[in-house]
Design a protein around this motif. Structure first.
Motif, PDB file in Angstrom:
ATOM      1  N   MET A   1       0.855  -1.187   0.000  1.00  0.00           N
ATOM      2  CA  MET A   1       0.000   0.000   0.000  1.00  0.00           C
ATOM      3  C   MET A   1       0.893   1.241   0.000  1.00  0.00           C
ATOM      4  O   MET A   1       1.945   1.240   0.624  1.00  0.00           O
ATOM      5  CB  MET A   1      -0.907   0.006   1.230  1.00  0.00           C
ATOM      6  N   PRO A   2       0.475   2.288  -0.726  1.00  0.00           N
ATOM      7  CA  PRO A   2       1.318   3.480  -0.804  1.00  0.00           C
ATOM      8  C   PRO A   2       1.355   4.242   0.513  1.00  0.00           C
ATOM      9  O   PRO A   2       0.388   4.245   1.276  1.00  0.00           O
ATOM     10  CB  PRO A   2       0.629   4.313  -1.890  1.00  0.00           C
ATOM     11  N   ASP A   3       2.504   4.876   0.766  1.00  0.00           N
ATOM     12  CA  ASP A   3       2.581   5.759   1.922  1.00  0.00           C
ATOM     13  C   ASP A   3       2.058   7.138   1.531  1.00  0.00           C
ATOM     14  O   ASP A   3       1.624   7.370   0.395  1.00  0.00           O
ATOM     15  CB  ASP A   3       4.013   5.828   2.465  1.00  0.00           C
ATOM     16  N   ARG A   4       2.122   8.050   2.462  1.00  0.00           N
ATOM     17  CA  ARG A   4       1.556   9.387   2.230  1.00  0.00           C
ATOM     18  C   ARG A   4       2.247  10.103   1.051  1.00  0.00           C
ATOM     19  O   ARG A   4       1.582  10.703   0.206  1.00  0.00           O
ATOM     20  CB  ARG A   4       1.695  10.215   3.506  1.00  0.00           C
ATOM     21  N   ALA A   5       3.563  10.007   0.979  1.00  0.00           N
ATOM     22  CA  ALA A   5       4.295  10.702  -0.078  1.00  0.00           C
ATOM     23  C   ALA A   5       3.919  10.163  -1.455  1.00  0.00           C
ATOM     24  O   ALA A   5       3.692  10.935  -2.400  1.00  0.00           O
ATOM     25  CB  ALA A   5       5.799  10.568   0.162  1.00  0.00           C
ATOM     26  N   GLU A   6       3.847   8.833  -1.585  1.00  0.00           N
ATOM     27  CA  GLU A   6       3.482   8.240  -2.865  1.00  0.00           C
ATOM     28  C   GLU A   6       2.049   8.602  -3.234  1.00  0.00           C
ATOM     29  O   GLU A   6       1.750   8.897  -4.407  1.00  0.00           O
ATOM     30  CB  GLU A   6       3.651   6.719  -2.806  1.00  0.00           C
ATOM     31  N   SER A   7       1.156   8.612  -2.267  1.00  0.00           N
ATOM     32  CA  SER A   7      -0.227   8.969  -2.547  1.00  0.00           C
ATOM     33  C   SER A   7      -0.347  10.413  -3.021  1.00  0.00           C
ATOM     34  O   SER A   7      -1.125  10.724  -3.935  1.00  0.00           O
ATOM     35  CB  SER A   7      -1.086   8.755  -1.299  1.00  0.00           C
ATOM     36  N   LEU A   8       0.430  11.297  -2.421  1.00  0.00           N
ATOM     37  CA  LEU A   8       0.408  12.696  -2.844  1.00  0.00           C
ATOM     38  C   LEU A   8       0.909  12.837  -4.284  1.00  0.00           C
ATOM     39  O   LEU A   8       0.385  13.649  -5.056  1.00  0.00           O
ATOM     40  CB  LEU A   8       1.238  13.549  -1.895  1.00  0.00           C
ATOM     41  N   ARG A   9       1.906  12.043  -4.654  1.00  0.00           N
ATOM     42  CA  ARG A   9       2.387  12.081  -6.040  1.00  0.00           C
ATOM     43  C   ARG A   9       1.300  11.614  -6.998  1.00  0.00           C
ATOM     44  O   ARG A   9       1.100  12.201  -8.071  1.00  0.00           O
ATOM     45  CB  ARG A   9       3.639  11.205  -6.189  1.00  0.00           C
ATOM     46  N   ARG A  10       0.575  10.570  -6.619  1.00  0.00           N
ATOM     47  CA  ARG A  10      -0.506  10.085  -7.476  1.00  0.00           C
ATOM     48  C   ARG A  10      -1.633  11.110  -7.577  1.00  0.00           C
ATOM     49  O   ARG A  10      -2.226  11.301  -8.640  1.00  0.00           O
ATOM     50  CB  ARG A  10      -1.043   8.755  -6.936  1.00  0.00           C
ATOM     51  N   SER A  11      -1.940  11.761  -6.467  1.00  0.00           N
ATOM     52  CA  SER A  11      -2.977  12.792  -6.486  1.00  0.00           C
ATOM     53  C   SER A  11      -2.583  13.942  -7.406  1.00  0.00           C
ATOM     54  O   SER A  11      -3.413  14.465  -8.163  1.00  0.00           O
ATOM     55  CB  SER A  11      -3.220  13.321  -5.066  1.00  0.00           C
ATOM     56  N   ALA A  12      -1.305  14.328  -7.353  1.00  0.00           N
ATOM     57  CA  ALA A  12      -0.829  15.410  -8.223  1.00  0.00           C
ATOM     58  C   ALA A  12      -0.929  15.005  -9.688  1.00  0.00           C
ATOM     59  O   ALA A  12      -1.285  15.828 -10.551  1.00  0.00           O
ATOM     60  CB  ALA A  12       0.616  15.760  -7.857  1.00  0.00           C
ATOM     61  N   THR A  13      -0.641  13.746  -9.995  1.00  0.00           N
ATOM     62  CA  THR A  13      -0.771  13.248 -11.367  1.00  0.00           C
ATOM     63  C   THR A  13      -2.214  13.323 -11.833  1.00  0.00           C
ATOM     64  O   THR A  13      -2.500  13.752 -12.963  1.00  0.00           O
ATOM     65  CB  THR A  13      -0.265  11.791 -11.450  1.00  0.00           C
ATOM     66  N   TYR A  14      -3.131  12.952 -10.973  1.00  0.00           N
ATOM     67  CA  TYR A  14      -4.555  12.971 -11.329  1.00  0.00           C
ATOM     68  C   TYR A  14      -5.037  14.405 -11.579  1.00  0.00           C
ATOM     69  O   TYR A  14      -5.755  14.661 -12.557  1.00  0.00           O
ATOM     70  CB  TYR A  14      -5.351  12.324 -10.196  1.00  0.00           C
ATOM     71  N   LEU A  15      -4.631  15.330 -10.719  1.00  0.00           N
ATOM     72  CA  LEU A  15      -5.008  16.735 -10.919  1.00  0.00           C
ATOM     73  C   LEU A  15      -4.437  17.266 -12.231  1.00  0.00           C
ATOM     74  O   LEU A  15      -5.100  18.020 -12.957  1.00  0.00           O
ATOM     75  CB  LEU A  15      -4.513  17.587  -9.751  1.00  0.00           C
ATOM     76  N   ASP A  16      -3.213  16.864 -12.548  1.00  0.00           N
ATOM     77  CA  ASP A  16      -2.585  17.316 -13.792  1.00  0.00           C
ATOM     78  C   ASP A  16      -3.337  16.795 -15.012  1.00  0.00           C
ATOM     79  O   ASP A  16      -3.544  17.525 -15.989  1.00  0.00           O
ATOM     80  CB  ASP A  16      -1.131  16.837 -13.820  1.00  0.00           C
ATOM     81  N   ILE A  17      -3.760  15.529 -14.969  1.00  0.00           N
ATOM     82  CA  ILE A  17      -4.517  14.953 -16.081  1.00  0.00           C
ATOM     83  C   ILE A  17      -5.801  15.747 -16.327  1.00  0.00           C
ATOM     84  O   ILE A  17      -6.190  15.997 -17.475  1.00  0.00           O
ATOM     85  CB  ILE A  17      -4.842  13.476 -15.783  1.00  0.00           C
ATOM     86  N   LEU A  18      -6.461  16.161 -15.250  1.00  0.00           N
ATOM     87  CA  LEU A  18      -7.733  16.868 -15.357  1.00  0.00           C
ATOM     88  C   LEU A  18      -7.567  18.361 -15.562  1.00  0.00           C
ATOM     89  O   LEU A  18      -8.548  19.064 -15.844  1.00  0.00           O
ATOM     90  CB  LEU A  18      -8.571  16.601 -14.102  1.00  0.00           C
TER      91      LEU A  18
END
Length: 284
Positions: A1-18
Motif C-alpha cells: 500500500m502506498p505511503d503518504r508521499a506516494e499517494s500525494l504524487r498520485r494525487s498530483a498526477t490525477y489533478l494534472d490529467i484533469l
C-alpha cells in the motif's frame, strides 16, 4: 500500500490529467470526466507485467496507521475468525484478453520474473510453464502475477495467523468459466456470484457465459451456505460441504471450490516453497 508521499504524487498526477489545481476545482467536474481520467492514470502509473492499481488505501498516519493485515495478527483483530482465499487464475481478469500481453515473449516474462525471483527467475519460469502444459509466456506471466498479488500474500497471512494459533480458513476457487474460449479460467471476481448466489444480478457479466447450470447452481448452493455459516458462527462447515478444517501449520488445509469440492492439504505448497530462498526450503 502506498505511503503518504506516494499517494500525494498520485494525487498530483490525477489533478494534472484533469487540468485542475485543487480539490474545489476537482469537485466541480462532472463524474464522467473524473472516471475517464482514470484511464490516463493507469497509463501513467502502470508498469509492464504488473496489475496497475493507481487508487488504493493509504497509510497516511491519520485514518490508517497500520497495514490492515497487521491488525489481524495482533491487537483487537487478532481473535476475529478469518476466511481468506483467491481464485486459481486471478490475473487472467486483467491480462488474458489483452492482445499486447498475448504477444509477450519469454524474455519479457523472464525479466518480470527477476523482480520476484532474482537469480532464480529461469527456475521459476520453468516451474510455472511445466504446471500448464503448452503454456505461452503470457500464461506464465498471469500465474506469476496472480501469485504475487493474491495467492502468496493470502497464504502468507494464513501462515502468520496459524503460527500464532489464530483462527483462519483458506480456500481456492478453481471452477473455470468457458467464456472467451476458456481463456479466463477461474478469473478474479468469478467466485462472487457463487458467494452471494445471485446470478440474475450478474446477467450482463460475460465471464459467466457457458457455465453448466447444474454445476454452477450446485457449487453456488454449497459456497453460499458456507459463507452464511461463517458469518453466523465463524465456521464455514455445513451438511452439504466436505469437512473444512482450519488452516494449520501442520496440514495447511485449503478448500478447493470446483465442480468437485474437496479439502486439500498444502494445496499451494510447491509454489510456497518455490518462493523461499533455497537455504530455507528444506522441511518447510
Amino acid at each position: 500500500m502506498p505511503d503518504r508521499a506516494e499517494s500525494l504524487r498520485r494525487s498530483a498526477t490525477y489533478l494534472d490529467i484533469l487540468g485542475v489545481g485543487n480539490v474545489a476545482e476537482l469537485r466541480a467536474l462532472p463524474w464522467p470526466q473524473l472516471v475517464a481520467a482514470t484511464v490516463e492514470m493507469f497509463r501513467r502509473t502502470g508498469r509492464w507485467g504488473y496489475w496497475s492499481t493507481p487508487f488504493l488505501p493509504v497509510l497516511d498516519g491519520v485514518t490508517l496507521t497500520r497495514d490492515p493485515a497487521d491488525l489481524l495478527l495482533s491487537g483487537p483483530g487478532a481473535d476475529i475468525d478469518l476466511l481468506i482465499g483467491w481464485t486459481r487464475e486471478e490475473a487472467a481478469f486483467a491480462f488474458a484478453l489483452s492482445e499486447p500481453y498475448a504477444a509477450a515473449t519469454e524474455e519479457q516474462v523472464l525479466a518480470r520474473a527477476r523482480d520476484t525471483f532474482g537469480a532464480r527467475a529461469a527456475e521459476a519460469y520453468a516451474a510455472y510453464a511445466e504446471a500448464r502444459p503448452g503454456a505461452r509466456p503470457v500464461d506464465v506471466l498471469m500465474d506469476l502475477i496472480g501469485d504475487d498479488l493474491f495467492r502468496m500474500p493470502g497464504i502468507d497471512l494464513a501462515e502468520r495467523r496459524a503460527a500464532r494459533g489464530r483462527p483462519v480458513r483458506a480456500y481456492q476457487f478453481d471452477l473455470p468459466t468457458p467464456a472467451y474460449s476458456g481463456r479466463l479460467g477461474a478469473a478474479h471476481c468469478l467466485e462472487l456470484p457463487f458467494v452471494f448466489h445471485n446470478f440474475a444480478a450478474w446477467a450482463q457479466a460475460p465471464f459467466l457465459a457457458g457455465l453448466n447450470p447444474r454445476i454452477r447452481d450446485g457449487l453456488a448452493d454449497a459456497v453460499h451456505a458456507s459463507w452464511i455459516s461463517f458469518v453466523r458462527t465463524g465456521d464455514p462447515n455445513h451438511g452439504a460441504m466436505p469437512d473444512w478444517p482450519r488452516y494449520e501449520r501442520g496440514s495447511r488445509t485449503t478448500m478447493r471450490l470446483d465442480s468437485v469440492t474437496a479439502a486439500v492439504d498444502d494445496l499451494a505448497g510447491y509454489w510456497r516453497r518455490l518462493r523461499r530462498p533455497t537455504a530455507n526450503r528444506a522441511g518447510s
